[in-house]
Design a protein around this motif. Sequence first.
Motif, PDB file in Angstrom:
ATOM      1  N   SER A 100       0.691   4.905  -2.451  1.00  0.00           N
ATOM      2  CA  SER A 100      -0.194   6.260  -1.811  1.00  0.00           C
ATOM      3  C   SER A 100       0.777   7.229  -1.302  1.00  0.00           C
ATOM      4  N   TYR A 101       1.730   6.645  -0.584  1.00  0.00           N
ATOM      5  CA  TYR A 101       2.354   7.757   0.248  1.00  0.00           C
ATOM      6  C   TYR A 101       3.811   8.257  -0.642  1.00  0.00           C
TER       7      TYR A 101
ATOM      8  N   TYR B 162      -3.750   4.641  -7.392  1.00  0.00           N
ATOM      9  CA  TYR B 162      -2.951   5.763  -7.052  1.00  0.00           C
ATOM     10  C   TYR B 162      -2.071   6.083  -8.220  1.00  0.00           C
TER      11      TYR B 162
ATOM     12  N   ARG C  28       6.115   9.240  -8.856  1.00  0.00           N
ATOM     13  CA  ARG C  28       5.402   7.729  -9.141  1.00  0.00           C
ATOM     14  C   ARG C  28       5.855   7.743 -10.831  1.00  0.00           C
TER      15      ARG C  28
ATOM     16  N   TYR D 117       3.468  12.338  -5.850  1.00  0.00           N
ATOM     17  CA  TYR D 117       2.751  11.947  -7.082  1.00  0.00           C
ATOM     18  C   TYR D 117       3.992  12.248  -8.187  1.00  0.00           C
TER      19      TYR D 117
ATOM     20  N   SER E 270       0.774  -1.189  -0.026  1.00  0.00           N
ATOM     21  CA  SER E 270       0.161   0.184   0.036  1.00  0.00           C
ATOM     22  C   SER E 270       0.622   1.204   0.040  1.00  0.00           C
ATOM     23  N   TYR E 271       2.099   1.028  -0.240  1.00  0.00           N
ATOM     24  CA  TYR E 271       2.955   2.512  -0.081  1.00  0.00           C
ATOM     25  C   TYR E 271       2.848   3.267  -1.334  1.00  0.00           C
TER      26      TYR E 271
ATOM     27  N   ASN F  74      -3.831  -0.674  -5.872  1.00  0.00           N
ATOM     28  CA  ASN F  74      -2.780   0.425  -6.282  1.00  0.00           C
ATOM     29  C   ASN F  74      -3.182   1.218  -7.366  1.00  0.00           C
TER      30      ASN F  74
ATOM     31  N   CYS G  84       4.646   2.166 -10.544  1.00  0.00           N
ATOM     32  CA  CYS G  84       3.311   1.969 -10.714  1.00  0.00           C
ATOM     33  C   CYS G  84       3.094   0.391 -11.131  1.00  0.00           C
TER      34      CYS G  84
END
Length: 124
Positions: free
Chosen positions: A19-20, A44, A26, A23, A16-17, A41, A31
């Motif tokens: 999302s932290y 995100y 990424r 942006y 789940s990382y 994910n 991704c």
Amino acid sequence: MLTEGFLASIIKENDSYLSYIPYSLRTRRLCEIAVENWGGNFIYVPDEHKTMDMFWKAFNDDPRALDFVPSSILSYELCKECILKDGEALEYVPWNFRDEKLCQLAMENGADLKDVPYSYRTAG
């Protein structure tokens, strides 16, 4: 220093990382790793990095991925393919795509009646 390699190792350890991660950091590679670890994910992933391959990996984990497909690649045909795999995906199909044929197909594949427009529900 937050290198792509370092961030990739973090994502591999905790699904789940993504999302932290800021942006701007990424990347498509990060991704892809994140979605491979956990389809959830996909929400995100910046739209510019979303691919059909990534979508299908996400969808196989979680039909809600359909709700996060960019409009540039969302189509009736894609929704139909999703319904064939999992009728419950009808919940995430845009209302303008929910015609009688698609709703019937969804019901045959396990859709919930609540997601079928009233005008397509019949007593018999």
